[in-house]
Motif scaffolding. Structure first.
Motif, PDB file in Angstrom:
ATOM      1  N   ALA A   1      44.801  -3.721 -81.563  1.00 15.96           N
ATOM      2  CA  ALA A   1      43.751  -4.345 -80.744  1.00 15.96           C
ATOM      3  C   ALA A   1      43.850  -5.869 -80.761  1.00 15.96           C
ATOM      4  CB  ALA A   1      42.373  -3.909 -81.237  1.00 15.96           C
ATOM      5  N   ALA A   2      44.468  -6.430 -81.813  1.00 17.74           N
ATOM      6  CA  ALA A   2      44.605  -7.892 -81.929  1.00 17.74           C
ATOM      7  C   ALA A   2      45.725  -8.433 -81.046  1.00 17.74           C
ATOM      8  CB  ALA A   2      44.853  -8.271 -83.386  1.00 17.74           C
ATOM      9  N   GLN A   3      46.539  -7.522 -80.479  1.00 21.12           N
ATOM     10  CA  GLN A   3      47.652  -7.939 -79.624  1.00 21.12           C
ATOM     11  C   GLN A   3      47.302  -7.709 -78.155  1.00 21.12           C
ATOM     12  OE1 GLN A   3      51.004  -5.600 -81.065  1.00 21.12           O
ATOM     13  NE2 GLN A   3      51.511  -7.159 -82.577  1.00 21.12           N
ATOM     14  N   ALA A   4      48.236  -8.107 -77.278  1.00 23.81           N
ATOM     15  CA  ALA A   4      48.071  -7.827 -75.850  1.00 23.81           C
ATOM     16  C   ALA A   4      47.988  -6.312 -75.643  1.00 23.81           C
ATOM     17  CB  ALA A   4      49.262  -8.390 -75.073  1.00 23.81           C
ATOM     18  N   THR A   5      47.361  -5.905 -74.555  1.00 21.67           N
ATOM     19  CA  THR A   5      47.288  -4.478 -74.245  1.00 21.67           C
ATOM     20  C   THR A   5      48.618  -4.015 -73.661  1.00 21.67           C
ATOM     21  OG1 THR A   5      46.526  -4.854 -71.988  1.00 21.67           O
ATOM     22  CG2 THR A   5      44.824  -4.705 -73.708  1.00 21.67           C
ATOM     23  N   ARG A   6      48.805  -2.702 -73.628  1.00 18.72           N
ATOM     24  CA  ARG A   6      50.021  -2.165 -72.990  1.00 18.72           C
ATOM     25  C   ARG A   6      50.110  -2.648 -71.551  1.00 18.72           C
ATOM     26  NH1 ARG A   6      50.511   4.121 -73.211  1.00 18.72           N
ATOM     27  NH2 ARG A   6      52.591   3.717 -72.363  1.00 18.72           N
ATOM     28  N   ALA A   7      48.983  -2.611 -70.847  1.00 20.25           N
ATOM     29  CA  ALA A   7      48.974  -3.011 -69.427  1.00 20.25           C
ATOM     30  C   ALA A   7      49.389  -4.470 -69.264  1.00 20.25           C
ATOM     31  CB  ALA A   7      47.591  -2.784 -68.838  1.00 20.25           C
ATOM     32  N   GLU A   8      48.929  -5.336 -70.169  1.00 20.14           N
ATOM     33  CA  GLU A   8      49.289  -6.758 -70.095  1.00 20.14           C
ATOM     34  C   GLU A   8      50.782  -6.967 -70.321  1.00 20.14           C
ATOM     35  OE1 GLU A   8      45.034  -8.703 -71.574  1.00 20.14           O
ATOM     36  OE2 GLU A   8      46.524  -8.095 -73.053  1.00 20.14           O
ATOM     37  N   ARG A   9      51.349  -6.209 -71.255  1.00 21.02           N
ATOM     38  CA  ARG A   9      52.792  -6.325 -71.501  1.00 21.02           C
ATOM     39  C   ARG A   9      53.588  -5.771 -70.322  1.00 21.02           C
ATOM     40  NH1 ARG A   9      51.504  -5.830 -76.876  1.00 21.02           N
ATOM     41  NH2 ARG A   9      51.264  -3.600 -76.639  1.00 21.02           N
ATOM     42  N   LEU A  10      53.186  -4.602 -69.835  1.00 20.53           N
ATOM     43  CA  LEU A  10      53.925  -3.977 -68.731  1.00 20.53           C
ATOM     44  C   LEU A  10      53.870  -4.836 -67.475  1.00 20.53           C
ATOM     45  CD1 LEU A  10      52.874  -0.257 -69.309  1.00 20.53           C
ATOM     46  CD2 LEU A  10      55.101  -1.295 -69.781  1.00 20.53           C
ATOM     47  N   ALA A  11      52.796  -5.605 -67.320  1.00 16.62           N
ATOM     48  CA  ALA A  11      52.648  -6.461 -66.129  1.00 16.62           C
ATOM     49  C   ALA A  11      53.705  -7.560 -66.066  1.00 16.62           C
ATOM     50  CB  ALA A  11      51.240  -7.070 -66.097  1.00 16.62           C
ATOM     51  N   ILE A  12      54.264  -7.950 -67.216  1.00 14.86           N
ATOM     52  CA  ILE A  12      55.266  -9.032 -67.222  1.00 14.86           C
ATOM     53  C   ILE A  12      56.691  -8.495 -67.373  1.00 14.86           C
ATOM     54  CG2 ILE A  12      53.628 -10.741 -68.136  1.00 14.86           C
ATOM     55  CD1 ILE A  12      55.200 -10.407 -70.863  1.00 14.86           C
ATOM     56  N   ALA A  13      56.832  -7.156 -67.430  1.00  9.53           N
ATOM     57  CA  ALA A  13      58.138  -6.550 -67.699  1.00  9.53           C
ATOM     58  C   ALA A  13      59.018  -6.509 -66.456  1.00  9.53           C
ATOM     59  CB  ALA A  13      57.950  -5.136 -68.229  1.00  9.53           C
ATOM     60  N   ASP A  14      60.278  -6.910 -66.622  1.00  9.11           N
ATOM     61  CA  ASP A  14      61.299  -6.665 -65.606  1.00  9.11           C
ATOM     62  C   ASP A  14      61.960  -5.318 -65.866  1.00  9.11           C
ATOM     63  OD1 ASP A  14      61.279  -9.258 -64.118  1.00  9.11           O
ATOM     64  OD2 ASP A  14      61.735 -10.024 -66.113  1.00  9.11           O
ATOM     65  N   ILE A  15      62.091  -4.981 -67.150  1.00  8.06           N
ATOM     66  CA  ILE A  15      62.671  -3.704 -67.572  1.00  8.06           C
ATOM     67  C   ILE A  15      61.779  -3.133 -68.671  1.00  8.06           C
ATOM     68  CG2 ILE A  15      64.649  -2.579 -68.688  1.00  8.06           C
ATOM     69  CD1 ILE A  15      66.422  -4.793 -67.500  1.00  8.06           C
ATOM     70  N   VAL A  16      61.472  -1.837 -68.573  1.00 10.84           N
ATOM     71  CA  VAL A  16      60.674  -1.165 -69.603  1.00 10.84           C
ATOM     72  C   VAL A  16      61.552  -0.123 -70.287  1.00 10.84           C
ATOM     73  CG1 VAL A  16      58.657   0.286 -70.082  1.00 10.84           C
ATOM     74  CG2 VAL A  16      58.526  -1.501 -68.322  1.00 10.84           C
ATOM     75  N   ILE A  17      61.590  -0.162 -71.613  1.00 14.39           N
ATOM     76  CA  ILE A  17      62.283   0.864 -72.393  1.00 14.39           C
ATOM     77  C   ILE A  17      61.220   1.724 -73.050  1.00 14.39           C
ATOM     78  CG2 ILE A  17      63.816   1.319 -74.351  1.00 14.39           C
ATOM     79  CD1 ILE A  17      65.232  -1.331 -73.739  1.00 14.39           C
ATOM     80  N   ASP A  18      61.133   2.973 -72.611  1.00 17.71           N
ATOM     81  CA  ASP A  18      60.119   3.889 -73.147  1.00 17.71           C
ATOM     82  C   ASP A  18      60.595   4.420 -74.499  1.00 17.71           C
ATOM     83  OD1 ASP A  18      58.037   5.648 -73.561  1.00 17.71           O
ATOM     84  OD2 ASP A  18      58.869   7.199 -72.264  1.00 17.71           O
ATOM     85  N   ASN A  19      59.795   4.198 -75.518  1.00 21.56           N
ATOM     86  CA  ASN A  19      60.127   4.688 -76.857  1.00 21.56           C
ATOM     87  C   ASN A  19      58.978   5.513 -77.417  1.00 21.56           C
ATOM     88  OD1 ASN A  19      61.614   5.023 -79.239  1.00 21.56           O
ATOM     89  ND2 ASN A  19      60.707   3.220 -80.182  1.00 21.56           N
ATOM     90  N   SER A  20      58.392   6.341 -76.560  1.00 18.47           N
ATOM     91  CA  SER A  20      57.287   7.193 -77.018  1.00 18.47           C
ATOM     92  C   SER A  20      57.793   8.416 -77.767  1.00 18.47           C
ATOM     93  CB  SER A  20      56.438   7.654 -75.818  1.00 18.47           C
ATOM     94  OG  SER A  20      55.818   6.551 -75.204  1.00 18.47           O
ATOM     95  N   GLY A  21      59.061   8.792 -77.497  1.00 15.94           N
ATOM     96  CA  GLY A  21      59.605  10.014 -78.092  1.00 15.94           C
ATOM     97  C   GLY A  21      60.331   9.769 -79.397  1.00 15.94           C
ATOM     98  N   PRO A  22      61.135  10.739 -79.821  1.00 17.82           N
ATOM     99  CA  PRO A  22      61.877  10.609 -81.086  1.00 17.82           C
ATOM    100  C   PRO A  22      62.954   9.536 -81.008  1.00 17.82           C
ATOM    101  CG  PRO A  22      62.450  12.665 -79.969  1.00 17.82           C
ATOM    102  CD  PRO A  22      61.330  12.048 -79.194  1.00 17.82           C
ATOM    103  N   LEU A  23      63.338   9.027 -82.159  1.00 15.53           N
ATOM    104  CA  LEU A  23      64.268   7.905 -82.250  1.00 15.53           C
ATOM    105  C   LEU A  23      65.614   8.190 -81.581  1.00 15.53           C
ATOM    106  CD1 LEU A  23      64.486   5.033 -83.393  1.00 15.53           C
ATOM    107  CD2 LEU A  23      65.335   6.026 -85.524  1.00 15.53           C
ATOM    108  N   GLU A  24      66.078   9.440 -81.682  1.00 16.90           N
ATOM    109  CA  GLU A  24      67.411   9.748 -81.119  1.00 16.90           C
ATOM    110  C   GLU A  24      67.460   9.590 -79.596  1.00 16.90           C
ATOM    111  OE1 GLU A  24      65.421  13.726 -82.250  1.00 16.90           O
ATOM    112  OE2 GLU A  24      65.729  11.750 -83.151  1.00 16.90           O
ATOM    113  N   GLU A  25      66.297   9.558 -78.955  1.00 15.98           N
ATOM    114  CA  GLU A  25      66.271   9.355 -77.498  1.00 15.98           C
ATOM    115  C   GLU A  25      66.392   7.872 -77.129  1.00 15.98           C
ATOM    116  OE1 GLU A  25      62.735  11.128 -75.936  1.00 15.98           O
ATOM    117  OE2 GLU A  25      63.301  13.165 -76.528  1.00 15.98           O
ATOM    118  N   LEU A  26      66.222   7.005 -78.118  1.00 15.35           N
ATOM    119  CA  LEU A  26      66.181   5.568 -77.830  1.00 15.35           C
ATOM    120  C   LEU A  26      67.560   4.977 -77.551  1.00 15.35           C
ATOM    121  CD1 LEU A  26      64.381   3.057 -77.591  1.00 15.35           C
ATOM    122  CD2 LEU A  26      64.635   2.730 -80.064  1.00 15.35           C
TER     123      LEU A  26
END
Length: 200
Positions: free
Chosen positions: A157-182
């Motif tokens: 909560a002390a950091q930017a929200t996901r929406a605020e970060r995604l708003a400035i992204a040119d590329i998004v790397i989704d890392n919601s899943g297991p590490l081997e997918e990264l």
């Protein structure tokens, strides 16, 4: 040269993405590492911090006592500004040195935790955001860093929200899943970045 700003909320996996980029050959400029370097014993940075905050922020061995300094600046915006006025210019100067030493066709990845919070996006050719669901991040912080769920959510909560970060992204790397997918996702992004660096 292609300048990348890499960021992500706590627990999203930004450090792992940084490590994978390095394995592909990226030049990593890690602002957290540099922030420690510029206040190491014997540096002008540490001398300036002691001049501002007193010897109570030193350990017996002469190194910076980060928890002690944290208690001085935490919750005191004026003292935090004074600390940032010392450290930030030193970090910027060292980052510029590391970047200048990179090859002309290098992909230089600036690992910047508070990129969104500090409005630093325009400094880079591209902003890469490592994203993960809040649930995945909480689980990692509890499991891997030993935080309680309340502590994890407070840090998030002390950091930017996901929406605020995604708003400035040119590329998004989704890392919601297991590490081997990264790793395959990072390899895919690298394959897009490398030609751009060569032609930049």
């Amino acid at each position: 040269m292609l300048k990348i700003g890499l960021t992500g909320g706590i627990g999203a996996g930004k450090s792992e993405v940084s490590r994978l980029f390095a394995a592909h050959g990226a030049v990593i400029v890690d602002s957290d590492v540099i922030a420690r370097e510029v206040v190491a014993p014997g540096t002008a940075g540490l001398a300036a911090v002691v001049a501002e905050f007193g010897s109570r922020v030193l350990r017996p061995d002469g190194s910076l006592d980060r928890p002690a300094l944290g208690t001085v600046v935490f919750g005191d915006p004026e003292r935090l500004r004074a600390l940032n006025a010392i450290v930030h210019p030193l970090v910027r100067a060292r980052s510029a040195e590391l970047e200048a030493a990179a090859a002309p066709d290098a992909v230089v990845v600036h690992d910047v935790p508070l990129l969104a919070e500090n409005g630093l996006g325009p400094l880079y050719d591209l902003v890469v955001v490592v994203d993960a669901t809040d649930e995945a991040r909480v689980e990692r912080l509890v499991t891997l860093r030993g935080m309680t769920e309340e502590e994890a959510r407070a840090r998030m909560a002390a950091q930017a929200t996901r929406a605020e970060r995604l708003a400035i992204a040119d590329i998004v790397i989704d890392n919601s899943g297991p590490l081997e997918e990264l790793a395959p996702r990072v390899a895919e992004v690298w394959a897009r970045l490398r030609p751009r660096a060569a032609s930049a």
